[in-house]
Motif scaffolding. Structure first.
Motif, PDB file in Angstrom:
ATOM      1  N   LEU A   1       0.824  -1.251  -0.011  1.00  0.00           N
ATOM      2  CA  LEU A   1       0.018   0.049  -0.183  1.00  0.00           C
ATOM      3  C   LEU A   1       0.883   1.447   0.007  1.00  0.00           C
ATOM      4  N   GLU A   2       1.823   1.222   0.935  1.00  0.00           N
ATOM      5  CA  GLU A   2       2.739   2.406   0.761  1.00  0.00           C
ATOM      6  C   GLU A   2       3.374   2.720  -0.691  1.00  0.00           C
ATOM      7  N   SER A   3       3.777   1.348  -1.528  1.00  0.00           N
ATOM      8  CA  SER A   3       4.390   1.617  -2.745  1.00  0.00           C
ATOM      9  C   SER A   3       3.308   2.258  -3.639  1.00  0.00           C
ATOM     10  N   GLU A   4       2.054   1.702  -3.415  1.00  0.00           N
ATOM     11  CA  GLU A   4       1.140   2.190  -4.225  1.00  0.00           C
ATOM     12  C   GLU A   4       0.556   3.682  -4.130  1.00  0.00           C
ATOM     13  N   LEU A   5       0.793   4.025  -2.805  1.00  0.00           N
ATOM     14  CA  LEU A   5       0.365   5.473  -2.455  1.00  0.00           C
ATOM     15  C   LEU A   5       1.444   6.555  -3.063  1.00  0.00           C
ATOM     16  N   PHE A   6       2.822   6.258  -2.652  1.00  0.00           N
ATOM     17  CA  PHE A   6       3.720   7.112  -2.811  1.00  0.00           C
ATOM     18  C   PHE A   6       4.853   6.753  -3.923  1.00  0.00           C
ATOM     19  N   GLY A   7       4.727   5.632  -4.658  1.00  0.00           N
ATOM     20  CA  GLY A   7       5.769   5.174  -5.722  1.00  0.00           C
ATOM     21  C   GLY A   7       7.058   4.443  -5.110  1.00  0.00           C
TER      22      GLY A   7
ATOM     23  N   GLY B   1       3.768   6.768  -7.878  1.00  0.00           N
ATOM     24  CA  GLY B   1       2.398   6.198  -6.636  1.00  0.00           C
ATOM     25  C   GLY B   1       1.181   6.868  -7.302  1.00  0.00           C
ATOM     26  N   ARG B   2       0.139   6.555  -6.667  1.00  0.00           N
ATOM     27  CA  ARG B   2      -1.304   7.049  -7.041  1.00  0.00           C
ATOM     28  C   ARG B   2      -1.331   8.771  -6.760  1.00  0.00           C
ATOM     29  N   PHE B   3      -0.415   9.190  -5.664  1.00  0.00           N
ATOM     30  CA  PHE B   3      -0.541  10.793  -5.454  1.00  0.00           C
ATOM     31  C   PHE B   3      -0.011  11.437  -6.536  1.00  0.00           C
ATOM     32  N   GLU B   4       1.514  10.813  -7.140  1.00  0.00           N
ATOM     33  CA  GLU B   4       1.961  11.351  -8.192  1.00  0.00           C
ATOM     34  C   GLU B   4       1.229  11.223  -9.569  1.00  0.00           C
ATOM     35  N   VAL B   5       0.511  10.138  -9.740  1.00  0.00           N
ATOM     36  CA  VAL B   5      -0.366  10.162 -11.084  1.00  0.00           C
ATOM     37  C   VAL B   5      -1.484  10.934 -11.095  1.00  0.00           C
TER      38      VAL B   5
END
Length: 346
Positions: A209-215, A230-234
């Protein structure tokens, strides 16, 4: 391409023919009116893209005509032309809603330039309107069906909060439509043309989950073969919908809080900060207040998320909406299965 229609209004026949003839040679569909009254009749009967009107006319001034035209069509494009090129008359025309202002004798090249400016502006407005309508058709609020008091209040809140930048916490039991509300908010907001990125916080273990959020950076952990956003960057420039936010672990809650406070984060395996402009929409079916008391949810994150709260009622509390929902799903599945079904038997 549709013709660009111009209505030219002037009580001087020579001036009227001069401008009208020039515009026709330029390829514009031109209608001439020698008085304000005749111009109004034409404007009511025919859609025009632009009105060019003289200011000083015997039956009706150009400013009076401007006022009458805008009463019919508030966004009408009108250029006022006058031999009385004082600052005061120019200010009056612009205050009255004129798109532009020209002084006589009219420079025809300047007139053509001003018309092209109006044409380009109308093209942009039309393009933006078409795009927004397409987005709203794709993700419209009526996808959330209801007419009970609770749902009407929800629709009102969605319309009020959508244009803002406020973080929204969407609460309700599973199946009440929390993701539909998040879509409605995003696609009715100024961020509608930017991405809406979704992530279910309960669907992944904490390490993933941490990688998904922040890459993460290449080599940050076993299996990290390449750098990944990550999702924030996208979601930069758009909105991020975090479903089941009540399932976040305390360490990830702290990292999420930092993003909300500082608008920046680091990818896993990196110390370089990345700044983002993301609107957060969060949802949960859990009792966050009970999690607070149990020490399982940070109070500072709770107050950051709880800027605007939307509560979705379960169907058992909105029984009057059952006929609407029944008719909706009957129509959906009848069309899907190519069946003609008139309604339900009593």
């Amino acid at each position: 391409m549709e013709p660009f229609r111009i209505l030219v209004v002037d009580d001087e026949p020579a001036q009227l023919e001069l401008i009208g003839g020039f515009l026709r040679k330029q390829g514009f569909e031109t209608t001439l009116a020698e008085s304000g009254e005749k111009a109004l009749r034409s404007f009511r009967d025919t859609p025009f893209d632009l009105v060019l009107t003289d200011q000083k006319m015997a039956d009706m001034s150009g400013l009076d005509l401007l006022k009458a035209i805008r009463a019919i069509q508030p966004d009408a494009a009108v250029i006022v032309i006058t031999a009385y090129g004082t600052i005061e008359s120019a200010v009056s025309a612009i205050k009255g809603g004129a798109t532009d202002y020209l002084a006589k004798p009219v420079n025809l090249d300047e007139l053509r330039y001003r018309i092209e400016q109006v044409r380009e502006r109308l093209r942009l407005v039309s393009g933006n309107r078409d795009l927004r309508e397409a987005l709203q058709r794709r993700h419209r609020i009526e996808g959330i069906i209801g007419e009970c008091g609770q749902m009407l209040e929800l629709f009102s809140m969605i319309r009020r909060v959508a244009p803002s930048e406020a973080t929204v916490l969407i609460r309700g039991e599973s199946g009440t439509g929390k993701e539909l509300v998040a879509k409605a908010i995003h696609y009715a907001s100024p961020r509608a043309t930017a991405p809406l990125i979704r992530l279910n916080c309960a669907a992944l273990p904490e390490t993933l989950l941490e990688s998904e959020l922040f890459g993460h950076e290449k080599g940050a952990f076993t299996g990290a073969l390449a750098r990944r956003k990550g999702r924030f960057e996208v979601a930069d420039g758009g909105s991020l919908f975090l479903d089941e936010i009540g399932d976040l672990s305390l360490p990830l809650q702290a990292k999420l809080l930092r993003v909300l406070q500082e608008r920046e984060f680091e990818r896993v395996g990196s110390s370089a900060p990345i700044r983002v402009n993301v609107r957060l929409l969060a949802a949960t079916h859990r009792d966050l207040e009970a999690l607070l008391r149990a020490g399982q949810f940070r109070d500072d994150l709770y107050y950051r998320l709880n800027v605007v709260t939307l509560l979705l009622p379960p169907l058992r509390e909105r029984r009057q909406d059952l006929p609407l929902l029944m008719d909706h799903f009957l129509k959906v599945f009848a069309e899907k299965n190519r069946k003609t079904i008139r309604g339900f038997s009593r």
